[in-house]
Design a protein around this motif. Sequence first.
Motif, mmCIF file in Angstrom:
data_model
loop_
_atom_site.group_PDB
_atom_site.id
_atom_site.type_symbol
_atom_site.label_atom_id
_atom_site.label_comp_id
_atom_site.label_asym_id
_atom_site.label_seq_id
_atom_site.Cartn_x
_atom_site.Cartn_y
_atom_site.Cartn_z
ATOM 1 N N PHE A 193 0.859 -1.176 0.000
ATOM 2 C CA PHE A 193 0.000 0.000 0.000
ATOM 3 C C PHE A 193 0.899 1.231 0.000
ATOM 4 O O PHE A 193 1.896 1.278 0.712
ATOM 5 N N GLY A 194 0.546 2.239 -0.807
ATOM 6 C CA GLY A 194 1.346 3.450 -0.855
ATOM 7 C C GLY A 194 0.509 4.662 -1.193
ATOM 8 O O GLY A 194 -0.570 4.535 -1.789
ATOM 9 N N TYR A 195 1.009 5.839 -0.798
ATOM 10 C CA TYR A 195 0.322 7.076 -1.157
ATOM 11 C C TYR A 195 1.351 8.188 -1.339
ATOM 12 O O TYR A 195 2.498 8.084 -0.895
ATOM 13 N N SER A 196 0.952 9.254 -2.012
ATOM 14 C CA SER A 196 1.845 10.377 -2.307
ATOM 15 C C SER A 196 1.104 11.683 -2.054
ATOM 16 O O SER A 196 -0.125 11.730 -2.105
ATOM 17 N N TYR A 197 1.854 12.743 -1.805
ATOM 18 C CA TYR A 197 1.231 14.054 -1.598
ATOM 19 C C TYR A 197 2.294 15.143 -1.731
ATOM 20 O O TYR A 197 3.508 14.876 -1.663
ATOM 21 N N ASP A 198 1.866 16.373 -1.922
ATOM 22 C CA ASP A 198 2.763 17.520 -1.992
ATOM 23 C C ASP A 198 2.986 18.100 -0.600
ATOM 24 O O ASP A 198 2.325 17.725 0.373
ATOM 25 N N LYS A 199 3.923 19.055 -0.531
ATOM 26 C CA LYS A 199 4.272 19.676 0.749
ATOM 27 C C LYS A 199 3.021 20.215 1.463
ATOM 28 O O LYS A 199 2.220 20.923 0.875
ATOM 29 N N GLY A 200 2.901 19.849 2.739
ATOM 30 C CA GLY A 200 1.824 20.391 3.550
ATOM 31 C C GLY A 200 0.458 19.830 3.258
ATOM 32 O O GLY A 200 -0.542 20.318 3.782
ATOM 33 N N GLU A 201 0.375 18.775 2.416
ATOM 34 C CA GLU A 201 -0.934 18.223 2.049
ATOM 35 C C GLU A 201 -1.006 16.758 2.469
ATOM 36 O O GLU A 201 -1.262 15.875 1.664
ATOM 37 N N SER A 231 -5.008 4.979 -8.032
ATOM 38 C CA SER A 231 -5.909 6.129 -8.109
ATOM 39 C C SER A 231 -5.268 7.227 -8.959
ATOM 40 O O SER A 231 -4.048 7.305 -9.098
ATOM 41 N N SER A 232 -6.103 8.073 -9.513
ATOM 42 C CA SER A 232 -5.635 9.058 -10.484
ATOM 43 C C SER A 232 -4.720 10.111 -9.873
ATOM 44 O O SER A 232 -3.917 10.716 -10.566
ATOM 45 N N GLY A 233 -4.792 10.332 -8.540
ATOM 46 C CA GLY A 233 -3.989 11.367 -7.920
ATOM 47 C C GLY A 233 -2.619 10.913 -7.460
ATOM 48 O O GLY A 233 -1.821 11.737 -7.001
ATOM 49 N N TYR A 234 -2.313 9.623 -7.574
ATOM 50 C CA TYR A 234 -1.006 9.134 -7.129
ATOM 51 C C TYR A 234 0.083 9.608 -8.087
ATOM 52 O O TYR A 234 -0.063 9.507 -9.310
ATOM 53 N N LYS A 235 1.197 10.108 -7.543
ATOM 54 C CA LYS A 235 2.314 10.572 -8.380
ATOM 55 C C LYS A 235 3.106 9.354 -8.844
ATOM 56 O O LYS A 235 3.906 8.788 -8.097
ATOM 57 N N LYS A 236 2.874 8.958 -10.082
ATOM 58 C CA LYS A 236 3.458 7.719 -10.593
ATOM 59 C C LYS A 236 4.702 7.964 -11.436
ATOM 60 O O LYS A 236 5.051 7.134 -12.278
ATOM 61 N N ASP A 237 5.402 9.089 -11.186
ATOM 62 C CA ASP A 237 6.584 9.440 -11.976
ATOM 63 C C ASP A 237 7.612 8.312 -12.029
ATOM 64 O O ASP A 237 8.260 8.099 -13.054
ATOM 65 N N TYR A 238 7.786 7.599 -10.895
ATOM 66 C CA TYR A 238 8.856 6.609 -10.830
ATOM 67 C C TYR A 238 8.342 5.180 -10.743
ATOM 68 O O TYR A 238 9.117 4.254 -10.523
ATOM 69 N N LEU A 239 7.047 4.977 -10.914
ATOM 70 C CA LEU A 239 6.502 3.626 -10.995
ATOM 71 C C LEU A 239 6.909 2.985 -12.323
ATOM 72 O O LEU A 239 6.966 3.660 -13.357
ATOM 73 N N PRO A 240 7.164 1.683 -12.350
ATOM 74 C CA PRO A 240 7.437 1.016 -13.631
ATOM 75 C C PRO A 240 6.237 1.130 -14.571
ATOM 76 O O PRO A 240 5.087 1.180 -14.118
#
Length: 458
Positions: A193-201, A231-240
Amino acid sequence: MKKIFLFLILLISIFVFSDIQINGNLETSWTYILESSPAQFYYNGLKLDLYVKPNDSNFSGELNLNKGDDDKYYITDGEFNFKFDTNEIKTLWKKKSVNTTDWINAFNNEKIGAVNGIIYSFDLPILHAENYLVKKDGGSSSILISHIRGIPLGNFYYSYIYSREFFTKYIYSDWRLFDFNLNLGNNQLFGEFGYSYDKGENYLDNNYLIFAGNKINFGKIQNSLYIKYLSSGYKKDYLPDSFSQNIRDEFNIDKLGITLEGDYHFKDNDFSNFSLDYLKSYFSLNNYNYIYLGMPFENNKYNIDKLEFSVNIPLNLPVIGNANISVYKYGLEDDWKDIKKYKSFSISSNINGNMFGYYYNLSYIFGNNAVNIENSTVYSGGFSEVLYGTLSKSFGNLNIYGKGMYIYGVIERYKTMYLEAKYTGFSNMELLLSLGDGNFGASKEFKKQLSLTVRTGF
């Protein structure tokens, strides 16, 4: 150039003041282009691979020296290791060395690329930690990754990833991931399980991913189930690129395997509004994939007009070698009489083997689908025939290798070849004489050029 000079001075100092092992490979080459008017001669420069290991030391290192497109020399692929008991520090210089070992490989070389920075790993009684602090080579951001793997709790294994990418001092993105593996003998449960967010969010809304799996083994019967949700909001920049939203089931009975895989999405992020996008199925025997079927769906209804399938038939021909015949087709045709209007298709055959010490590989491809050879697309211009082959033979210390390709397209036609002779009879040196350009993916036309390459080890 000053940095390279200082670095070489450092290496010389280490060599002079310590008992050190230095090994490496040095390569230099020259190219004579015959098709130019007048003919042109090029010195391609030096390429150096250097490996350093002082005796009775926990230090080791390696680096490469290459000539860039601007005719200047650059140190690339540098890595130096320092070990202290169970601790290890690696310094990276333009090196592809960022790889987390969680289930989904959330941070990997495929996306991050070459970096400059350090890797620091250490062991404690309760955990093993691997920490990356790197800057992408040629980029403006820095990445911190800490992958912590805890001690097993019985048959339960787990790890945690904390990561932050800094764009400026006040602008950054964060990732948090947790994976686990529970082995119950014939039943294995695992996931992440993983999640991503920007500074302060620091929130949990539409910014997460889920990976879950289950493997069941009953002797000759095995079943594996994998579920991925992104989910559409996950930052997938470095996902395969291979991590897509799907469900995959692999069922095996002895040597027979059947796999079903479905791509899906939830409309408007509403989990009650499930929609199947694409269904894939594979049939394999002895780990060889014989049949693939792909079916797109629109509004949860299949579209047989866009059916995709491939059939692969392996053959073992006595004396001659191994052969394979493949058929690929995308979509069904309304009019089977006009071949020029067919949707994508290809018919291909390959045969390879060894006859009297000659190793050969021959391929023939017919159709209007993109043609991929040597890990690159060599032709995508439409309807064509492609003939490709390689041949090699060793005569003691002399190795002969050649390959050729002929493309007969409706509009474009190409032919190219490449020949090389390599002599390895010297104690620590080899000579390679070649005719043509061996990169067929970049050059479909024959290049009238003669090259000499000298490689030596020390």
